[in-house]
Design a protein around this motif. Structure first.
Motif, PDB file in Angstrom:
ATOM      1  N   ALA A  68       5.056  -0.932  -2.086  1.00  0.00           N
ATOM      2  CA  ALA A  68       4.043  -1.483  -1.365  1.00  0.00           C
ATOM      3  C   ALA A  68       3.170  -1.000  -1.767  1.00  0.00           C
ATOM      4  O   ALA A  68       1.422  -1.081  -0.743  1.00  0.00           O
ATOM      5  N   GLU A 100       0.821  -4.173  -1.594  1.00  0.00           N
ATOM      6  CA  GLU A 100      -0.300  -4.199  -0.534  1.00  0.00           C
ATOM      7  C   GLU A 100      -0.944  -3.689   0.255  1.00  0.00           C
ATOM      8  O   GLU A 100      -1.650  -4.319   0.540  1.00  0.00           O
ATOM      9  N   HIS A 101      -0.188  -2.262   0.307  1.00  0.00           N
ATOM     10  CA  HIS A 101      -0.831  -1.927   1.436  1.00  0.00           C
ATOM     11  C   HIS A 101      -1.003  -0.588   0.896  1.00  0.00           C
ATOM     12  O   HIS A 101      -1.563   0.635   1.780  1.00  0.00           O
ATOM     13  N   GLN A 102      -1.715  -0.964  -0.223  1.00  0.00           N
ATOM     14  CA  GLN A 102      -1.977   0.577  -1.506  1.00  0.00           C
ATOM     15  C   GLN A 102      -1.305   1.851  -0.957  1.00  0.00           C
ATOM     16  O   GLN A 102      -1.496   3.383  -1.333  1.00  0.00           O
ATOM     17  N   TYR A 103       0.081   1.637  -1.370  1.00  0.00           N
ATOM     18  CA  TYR A 103       0.625   2.783  -1.272  1.00  0.00           C
ATOM     19  C   TYR A 103       2.302   2.175  -2.090  1.00  0.00           C
ATOM     20  O   TYR A 103       2.866   0.976  -1.440  1.00  0.00           O
ATOM     21  N   ASP A 157       4.116   5.311   8.260  1.00  0.00           N
ATOM     22  CA  ASP A 157       4.302   4.975   9.569  1.00  0.00           C
ATOM     23  C   ASP A 157       5.215   5.531  11.233  1.00  0.00           C
ATOM     24  O   ASP A 157       5.536   4.884  11.749  1.00  0.00           O
ATOM     25  N   ARG A 204       2.805  -1.493   9.621  1.00  0.00           N
ATOM     26  CA  ARG A 204       2.656  -1.482   7.781  1.00  0.00           C
ATOM     27  C   ARG A 204       3.467  -1.811   7.074  1.00  0.00           C
ATOM     28  O   ARG A 204       4.018  -2.526   6.116  1.00  0.00           O
ATOM     29  N   PHE A 205       4.633  -1.343   7.523  1.00  0.00           N
ATOM     30  CA  PHE A 205       5.815  -0.790   6.745  1.00  0.00           C
ATOM     31  C   PHE A 205       7.649  -1.053   7.516  1.00  0.00           C
ATOM     32  O   PHE A 205       8.388  -1.092   7.002  1.00  0.00           O
TER      33      PHE A 205
END
Length: 621
Positions: free
Chosen positions: A161, A163-166, A187, A194-195
């Protein structure tokens, strides 16, 4: 039906199957039509037994939703018992069998079981160890049977992901590796985090597996989410008709086994989980290797549609047919599709879904058969099997119809019509210009109507709409008992079912007596947001009953990117962009990776020929 709607929504597939009912219409009172008067007069002839009966409706629902029928799961003896009951009723009404004993049988993959060749060996500095299947590891139902061996890498939560810096794959060359993947996300399993799209129930395991496959992993090993392995839902084989082969070996192991793999790296599972929440970086387990092979056997089940014919009285029009249908299967003792806290082991009675629609169909068969002379066209009454596992009964019928589909004038479907409150929903109104005027004529303010235009939808009418047949879909709404054991007969509104059955009977009678058959219209529906948050819209409609190695299309929406690209009903998509497509889940995964306005190649198989088309996705509005 709605079954499929929520099931697919949970699995992130609603984006690729259907649009839901739309638009609220409150029609003005209209004069009583000649067809309604004729039908109303029939209802007032108790000597003919032609009155739609709440008592009979209640009796049907109570039997179909009884403990004796154990939830009528497709492929079980209980479903077969329900089919026999329906056939017996058809015979008593004087309907003609169009197949032996009114039954049109078909087979499907109903379950999976462990084969004899499951094995799992691991090597660490502590020595070699062979795990016991069912106790320390379990193959996933969609696992391929290819052997997997190699170095082990802990890939955190297996999430990409950026887009979520992960991104667990940002610094990981997964090619040829065995990936050890944890459940959940940084989370947890927060449905609003977010995920969330990576951890959705019914979608997480498939999506993480497909991401590992895309990155070139040799195999996937999930770590159990439960300390007690038997409490983990993955510790039992879970059959999903639409995800039979992920084309990569995949298993789940106990947390205790995971600790043994992590120990030589100087860490524990608790520390690894804490680390994964703080960092997406993978951890290579240099001193651990794994070799495993899975053996999952597919088991075929038998189901049947129950079909009875009421022959029309007109010499010319009797060779044209109206279908009045409802599915009679449900979820049995739970399992796949259940929304109960305890998913398995309790009878899911399915009184509303769909003993209600089946009972309405049975009563209409009895009433219309009592005065058949008024019907110029013929009517086929159909109880569909195996709807809950992908509209299989209606798909089986439209593949092998008892009368030519070209002679089928219309199909009216009743699914979950047992909880009438304020609004009756009718889908498919846009599939013929005749529907809306007919509905307005015959409603006469009996119902507050919510009219949907589209003929696609999560029930058996879709199988007819994709064959260019006008459809209507009657539905009284979902509720808290949906797909739970608490959907019981005592909660059914029998009076509401009676009213709906009378309404459907009037509409069917009108269509059956018109001199000319009603016209068909293909509905153009704009793209809509979906639960998974797809950014693009293609306009494809998957076929959930086809077991081909790819994703077969039941249709494409008019004016959609799929239609502009040249895709057609019957095409088998085998590759979308860079992602090989073996099933609906592959397709859903690939769809989530696309960007609006960026042209991609779509590889298809059409009538035995391979071809590649260019498709540019639209932005989902």
């Amino acid at each position: 039906m709605e079954a499929l709607m929520k099931k697919m929504k949970k699995a992130g597939l609603l984006a690729v199957i259907t649009a839901t009912l739309i638009g609220l219409t409150a029609p003005a009172p209209a004069p009583v039509s000649a067809a309604r008067r004729a039908y109303g007069e029939t209802l007032q002839k108790p000597s003919r037994g032609a009155l739609v009966s709440e008592e009979r409706i209640r009796k049907h629902v109570e039997f179909l939703a009884s403990d004796k029928l154990e939830g009528r799961r497709a492929g079980t003896p209980a479903e077969a018992e329900a089919a026999k009951y329906i056939a017996k009723e058809f015979r008593s009404y004087g309907l003609e069998p169009v197949a032996k004993n009114f039954l049109q049988p078909f087979t499907f993959v109903s379950s999976v079981k462990l084969g004899a060749k499951n094995s799992f060996q691991m090597k660490t500095p502590a020595g070699a160890r062979t795990l016991k299947v069912g106790e320390e590891f379990m193959p996933l139902a969609f696992s391929s049977s290819d052997p997997a061996a190699g170095q082990v890498v802990l890939a955190g939560y297996g999430i990409s992901a950026p887009e979520h810096q992960y991104d667990n794959y940002a610094n990981l060359d997964a090619r040829g590796k065995i990936l050890l993947i944890m459940r959940g996300s940084p989370d947890g399993d927060n449905p609003h985090g977010r995920f969330a799209e990576h951890t959705a129930p019914g979608l997480e395991i498939q999506q993480k597996t497909l991401k590992a496959r895309e990155k070139g992993a040799r195999g996937v090993v999930f770590i159990s989410a439960e300390q007690d392995f038997k409490q983990d839902r993955l510790s039992k084989l879970r059959h999903d008709l639409n995800f039979l082969n992920a084309a990569i070996p995949a298993v789940v192991i106990t947390r205790q086994v995971a600790e043994s793999l992590l120990a030589p790296a100087g860490t524990t599972l608790a520390e690894a989980e804490k680390r994964a929440k703080q960092s997406a970086a993978p951890l290579a387990l240099e001193n651990a290797s794994i070799e495993f092979k899975t053996d999952v056997v597919q088991v075929n089940g038998n189901s049947a549609n129950v079909v009875g014919l009421l022959k029309g009285s007109d010499a010319r029009l009797a060779s044209e047919y109206i279908v009045i249908g409802a599915h009679y299967d449900h979820l049995g003792l739970g399992g796949a599709g259940s929304l109960a806290e305890r998913e398995e082991g309790e009878i899911h009675h399915g009184a509303d879904d769909n003993a209600s629609g089946t009972s309405a169909m049975l009563e209409l068969a009895r009433v219309l058969a009592a005065d058949r002379s008024q019907l110029k066209r013929s009517i086929l009454f159909m109880a569909f099997g195996a709807e809950e596992v992908g509209l299989l009964g209606s798909a089986a019928y439209t593949k092998n119809p008892v009368v030519p589909l070209a002679s089928t004038v219309a199909m009216i479907n009743m699914d979950m019509v047992g909880r009438l409150r304020n609004t009756l929903s009718i889908g498919g109104v846009g599939t013929s210009p005749a529907w809306k005027p007919l509905i307005e004529k015959h409603n006469l303010e009996r119902f507050n109507l919510s009219l949907g235009q589209d003929g696609f939808g999560p029930s058996d009418h879709q199988s007819f709409y994709v064959r260019d047949i006008p459809v209507l879909f009657f539905f009284t709404g979902s509720h808290d008992d949906y797909h739970k054991p608490s959907d019981t007969a005592d909660k059914i509104n029998a009076e509401g079912i009676r009213k709906i059955a009378e309404f459907v009977g009037e509409l069917a009678t009108a269509v059956a007596t018109e001199p000319e058959r009603i016209a068909f219209t293909r509905v153009k529906v704009e793209s809509r947001p979906t639960g998974r948050g797809f950014r693009v819209y293609l306009g494809t409609v998957p076929n959930y009953s086809d077991q081909s190695d790819g994703m077969k299309l039941d249709g494409v929406r008019p004016g959609s990117p799929a239609e502009r690209a040249g895709l057609k009903a019957g095409d088998l998509i085998v590759k979308l962009g860079s992602v090989p497509i073996k099933n609906v889940y592959d397709y859903t995964y690939a769809l989530g990776e696309l960007k609006a306005g960026e042209e991609i190649a779509v590889q298809i198989r059409r009538e035995g020929r391979e071809m590649t088309l260019k498709l540019t996705p639209d932005k989902r509005q």
